[in-house]
Enzyme design. Structure first.
Site, PDB file in Angstrom:
ATOM      1  N   ASP A  69       0.891  -1.027  -0.082  1.00  0.00           N
ATOM      2  CA  ASP A  69      -0.056  -0.044  -0.034  1.00  0.00           C
ATOM      3  C   ASP A  69       0.913   1.225  -0.025  1.00  0.00           C
ATOM      4  O   ASP A  69       1.632   1.256   1.140  1.00  0.00           O
ATOM      5  CB  ASP A  69      -0.865   0.129   1.386  1.00  0.00           C
ATOM      6  CG  ASP A  69      -1.999   1.193   1.374  1.00  0.00           C
ATOM      7  OD1 ASP A  69      -1.784   2.286   0.335  1.00  0.00           O
ATOM      8  OD2 ASP A  69      -2.901   1.100   2.075  1.00  0.00           O
ATOM      9  N   LYS A 133      11.582   7.379  -2.050  1.00  0.00           N
ATOM     10  CA  LYS A 133      12.709   7.270  -0.938  1.00  0.00           C
ATOM     11  C   LYS A 133      12.959   5.662  -0.739  1.00  0.00           C
ATOM     12  O   LYS A 133      14.224   5.452  -0.453  1.00  0.00           O
ATOM     13  CB  LYS A 133      11.908   7.720   0.332  1.00  0.00           C
ATOM     14  CG  LYS A 133      12.560   7.595   1.666  1.00  0.00           C
ATOM     15  CD  LYS A 133      11.655   8.423   2.648  1.00  0.00           C
ATOM     16  CE  LYS A 133      11.966   7.633   4.138  1.00  0.00           C
ATOM     17  NZ  LYS A 133      12.164   8.344   5.216  1.00  0.00           N
ATOM     18  N   TYR A 179      -6.900  15.871  -8.114  1.00  0.00           N
ATOM     19  CA  TYR A 179      -6.202  14.957  -8.868  1.00  0.00           C
ATOM     20  C   TYR A 179      -4.767  16.025  -9.134  1.00  0.00           C
ATOM     21  O   TYR A 179      -3.701  15.460  -9.280  1.00  0.00           O
ATOM     22  CB  TYR A 179      -6.808  14.226 -10.148  1.00  0.00           C
ATOM     23  CG  TYR A 179      -6.080  13.260 -11.147  1.00  0.00           C
ATOM     24  CD1 TYR A 179      -5.744  12.276 -10.488  1.00  0.00           C
ATOM     25  CD2 TYR A 179      -5.656  13.706 -12.452  1.00  0.00           C
ATOM     26  CE1 TYR A 179      -5.201  11.301 -11.102  1.00  0.00           C
ATOM     27  CE2 TYR A 179      -5.028  12.776 -13.006  1.00  0.00           C
ATOM     28  CZ  TYR A 179      -4.740  11.401 -12.724  1.00  0.00           C
ATOM     29  OH  TYR A 179      -4.025  10.516 -13.454  1.00  0.00           O
ATOM     30  N   LYS A 183      -1.005  15.296  -8.797  1.00  0.00           N
ATOM     31  CA  LYS A 183       0.043  15.173  -9.864  1.00  0.00           C
ATOM     32  C   LYS A 183       1.173  15.992  -9.752  1.00  0.00           C
ATOM     33  O   LYS A 183       2.336  15.927 -10.281  1.00  0.00           O
ATOM     34  CB  LYS A 183      -0.736  14.820 -11.100  1.00  0.00           C
ATOM     35  CG  LYS A 183      -1.375  13.474 -11.044  1.00  0.00           C
ATOM     36  CD  LYS A 183      -0.675  12.338 -10.955  1.00  0.00           C
ATOM     37  CE  LYS A 183      -1.588  11.117 -11.149  1.00  0.00           C
ATOM     38  NZ  LYS A 183      -1.061   9.667 -10.836  1.00  0.00           N
ATOM     39  N   THR A 214      -7.137   2.296 -19.826  1.00  0.00           N
ATOM     40  CA  THR A 214      -6.846   1.506 -18.839  1.00  0.00           C
ATOM     41  C   THR A 214      -8.305   1.320 -17.930  1.00  0.00           C
ATOM     42  O   THR A 214      -9.338   2.269 -18.091  1.00  0.00           O
ATOM     43  CB  THR A 214      -5.910   2.088 -17.708  1.00  0.00           C
ATOM     44  OG1 THR A 214      -6.456   3.199 -17.212  1.00  0.00           O
ATOM     45  CG2 THR A 214      -4.645   2.551 -18.719  1.00  0.00           C
TER      46      THR A 214
HETATM   47  N1  LIG Z   1      -5.169   6.025 -17.788  1.00  0.00           N
HETATM   48  C1  LIG Z   1      -5.085   7.246 -18.069  1.00  0.00           C
HETATM   49  O1  LIG Z   1      -5.564   7.896 -18.900  1.00  0.00           O
HETATM   50  C2  LIG Z   1      -4.002   7.967 -17.032  1.00  0.00           C
HETATM   51  C3  LIG Z   1      -3.528   9.264 -17.561  1.00  0.00           C
HETATM   52  C4  LIG Z   1      -2.472  10.060 -16.937  1.00  0.00           C
HETATM   53  C5  LIG Z   1      -1.978   9.439 -15.757  1.00  0.00           C
HETATM   54  N2  LIG Z   1      -2.501   8.540 -15.190  1.00  0.00           N
HETATM   55  C6  LIG Z   1      -1.846   7.882 -14.077  1.00  0.00           C
HETATM   56  O2  LIG Z   1      -1.183   6.442 -14.572  1.00  0.00           O
HETATM   57  C7  LIG Z   1      -1.055   5.720 -13.348  1.00  0.00           C
HETATM   58  C8  LIG Z   1      -1.514   4.290 -13.881  1.00  0.00           C
HETATM   59  O3  LIG Z   1      -2.874   4.363 -13.900  1.00  0.00           O
HETATM   60  P1  LIG Z   1      -3.701   3.238 -14.812  1.00  0.00           P
HETATM   61  O4  LIG Z   1      -4.662   4.116 -15.824  1.00  0.00           O
HETATM   62  O5  LIG Z   1      -3.027   2.413 -15.257  1.00  0.00           O
HETATM   63  O6  LIG Z   1      -4.737   2.949 -13.784  1.00  0.00           O
HETATM   64  P2  LIG Z   1      -5.309   1.361 -13.058  1.00  0.00           P
HETATM   65  O7  LIG Z   1      -6.407   1.810 -12.142  1.00  0.00           O
HETATM   66  O8  LIG Z   1      -5.552   0.623 -14.139  1.00  0.00           O
HETATM   67  O9  LIG Z   1      -4.115   0.938 -12.317  1.00  0.00           O
HETATM   68  C9  LIG Z   1      -3.521   1.534 -11.057  1.00  0.00           C
HETATM   69  C10 LIG Z   1      -3.089   0.398 -10.036  1.00  0.00           C
HETATM   70  O10 LIG Z   1      -2.783   1.116  -9.009  1.00  0.00           O
HETATM   71  C11 LIG Z   1      -3.056   0.256  -7.863  1.00  0.00           C
HETATM   72  N3  LIG Z   1      -3.292   1.127  -6.728  1.00  0.00           N
HETATM   73  C12 LIG Z   1      -3.978   1.931  -6.362  1.00  0.00           C
HETATM   74  N4  LIG Z   1      -3.678   2.657  -5.062  1.00  0.00           N
HETATM   75  C13 LIG Z   1      -2.736   1.834  -4.640  1.00  0.00           C
HETATM   76  C14 LIG Z   1      -1.952   1.885  -3.499  1.00  0.00           C
HETATM   77  N5  LIG Z   1      -2.519   2.659  -2.510  1.00  0.00           N
HETATM   78  N6  LIG Z   1      -1.067   1.197  -3.014  1.00  0.00           N
HETATM   79  C15 LIG Z   1      -0.694   0.129  -4.176  1.00  0.00           C
HETATM   80  N7  LIG Z   1      -1.323   0.175  -5.420  1.00  0.00           N
HETATM   81  C16 LIG Z   1      -2.211   1.058  -5.582  1.00  0.00           C
HETATM   82  C17 LIG Z   1      -4.531  -0.194  -8.426  1.00  0.00           C
HETATM   83  O11 LIG Z   1      -4.862  -1.361  -7.247  1.00  0.00           O
HETATM   84  C18 LIG Z   1      -4.109  -0.531  -9.513  1.00  0.00           C
HETATM   85  O12 LIG Z   1      -3.712  -1.853  -9.855  1.00  0.00           O
HETATM   86  C19 LIG Z   1      -1.543   6.542 -12.330  1.00  0.00           C
HETATM   87  O13 LIG Z   1      -0.893   7.102 -11.483  1.00  0.00           O
HETATM   88  C20 LIG Z   1      -2.641   7.226 -12.951  1.00  0.00           C
HETATM   89  O14 LIG Z   1      -3.011   8.442 -12.171  1.00  0.00           O
HETATM   90  C21 LIG Z   1      -3.288   7.542 -16.062  1.00  0.00           C
END
Ligand SMILES: NC(=O)c1ccc[n+]([C@@H]2O[C@H](COP(=O)([O-])OP(=O)(O)OC[C@H]3O[C@@H](n4cnc5c(N)ncnc54)[C@H](O)[C@@H]3O)[C@@H](O)[C@H]2O)c1
Length: 276
Positions: A69, A133, A179, A183, A214
């Site tokens: 986590d 870290k 958000y 970020k 995703t």
């Molecule tokens: N999909 C998009 O369009 C998009 C665009 C820009 C940035 N992002 C960023 O990219 C990253 C990946 O996103 P994604 O689209 O693959 O999302 P996703 O929801 O498919 O995957 C995110 C993963 O993070 C895990 N997670 C969430 N909270 C957690 C925690 N406290 N500890 C450990 N794991 C945790 C979830 O269980 C999940 O498996 C994220 O940081 C998201 O903000 C996504």
């Protein structure tokens, strides 16, 4: 020989889904010897480990998958201790763990649920702090790796860290204050760490994706169906990106091909930012 390969051990946090899973599979395909996968969703990360074994190209490949986590320092530190116990060295460390919840869709003054607000900051910003870290603590104890280039040798350093942030860490998107705040902080943490630890030969970069197909984006579209068309339209390429396009950018950053890239926020967004 191209510098786009990996040989060492990678940590990928957030690897139960989306970009994290694609990144884990890319490490396995590009030749990583070890993978330590972590996520809040333990069955999901076990499934990624299974898929990684199927596509791995290194004959000595092995993988671990466990709960972590990123909101908890104890959890992140324990996770890294487990990875070091298993693999001795961590060459590449990536976090994609993140949350998007559009609580403020009706505007800034509608942000009332501060518990939800804090959860997003703790996941997206504090998570990046803890990941960076913990990875630094391990990498600072490792020797740098040197390879032979065309004219002279070059150092790959002690390790490479990538934090997946967002275009929302570079420009402010209306209706996404929580958000955006998280970020921008994640990008700031990454850049500060890069300045502080460059001299120690640890490379640290952010990736800033645009809209990527995703489960996270699907959940946002379910709340706001107009988002699919607006996200597509907001890119110059007029399409939503694929997870492999983020995984490949991450692999570039950590591989020898990216050995002089440091402290950057690499935008991988189909031209979204260029249109903003
Ligand atoms: N999909 C998009 O369009 C998009 C665009 C820009 C940035 N992002 C960023 O990219 C990253 C990946 O996103 P994604 O689209 O693959 O999302 P996703 O929801 O498919 O995957 C995110 C993963 O993070 C895990 N997670 C969430 N909270 C957690 C925690 N406290 N500890 C450990 N794991 C945790 C979830 O269980 C999940 O498996 C994220 O940081 C998201 O903000 C996504």
């Amino acid at each position: 020989m191209s510098g786009l390969y990996v040989t060492g051990t990678a940590v990928v946090i957030g690897s139960a889904s989306g970009m994290g899973r694609a990144t884990a599979l890319a490490f396995a395909r590009y030749g990583a010897v070890g993978l330590a996968l972590g996520d809040l969703n333990e069955p999901g990360v076990q499934e990624t480990a299974k898929q990684a074994k199927e596509v791995a190209t290194n004959p000595k490949f092995s993988v671990t998958a466990s709960h972590v986590d990123v909101r908890s320092w104890t959890s992140v530190e324990n996770f890294f201790q487990g990875a070091v116990a298993e693999f001795k060295r961590i060459d590449y460390s990536v976090t994609t763990a993140g949350l998007l919840k559009i609580y403020a869709i009706n505007g800034f003054i509608a942000v009332n649920d501060l518990e939800a607000y804090d959860n997003i900051q703790n996941t997206n910003a504090r998570g990046v702090l803890y990941h960076t870290k913990a990875a630094l603590q391990v990498m600072l104890k490792q020797d740098a790796i040197v390879i032979q280039g065309t004219y002279r040798s070059r150092t790959l350093g002690r390790g490479a860290i990538v934090n997946v942030c967002s275009d929302a860490g570079l420009v402010a998107l209306p209706g996404e204050v929580e958000y955006n705040a998280s970020k921008f902080a994640a990008v700031g943490i990454t850049k500060t760490a890069a300045n502080e630890y460059g001299e120690s030969q640890i490379r640290i970069n952010a990736i800033c994706p645009g809209p990527i197909d995703t489960p996270l984006l699907e959940r946002a579209i379910a709340l706001n169906p107009a988002l699919r068309d607006s996200a597509t339209d907001s890119t110059a390429l007029k399409r939503i990106g694929d997870v492999d396009e983020i995984a490949d950018a991450i692999l570039f950053l950590v591989s020898p091909a990216g050995s002089y890239v440091h402290g950057t926020s690499m935008v991988v967004d189909g031209g979204f930012l260029n249109m903003a």
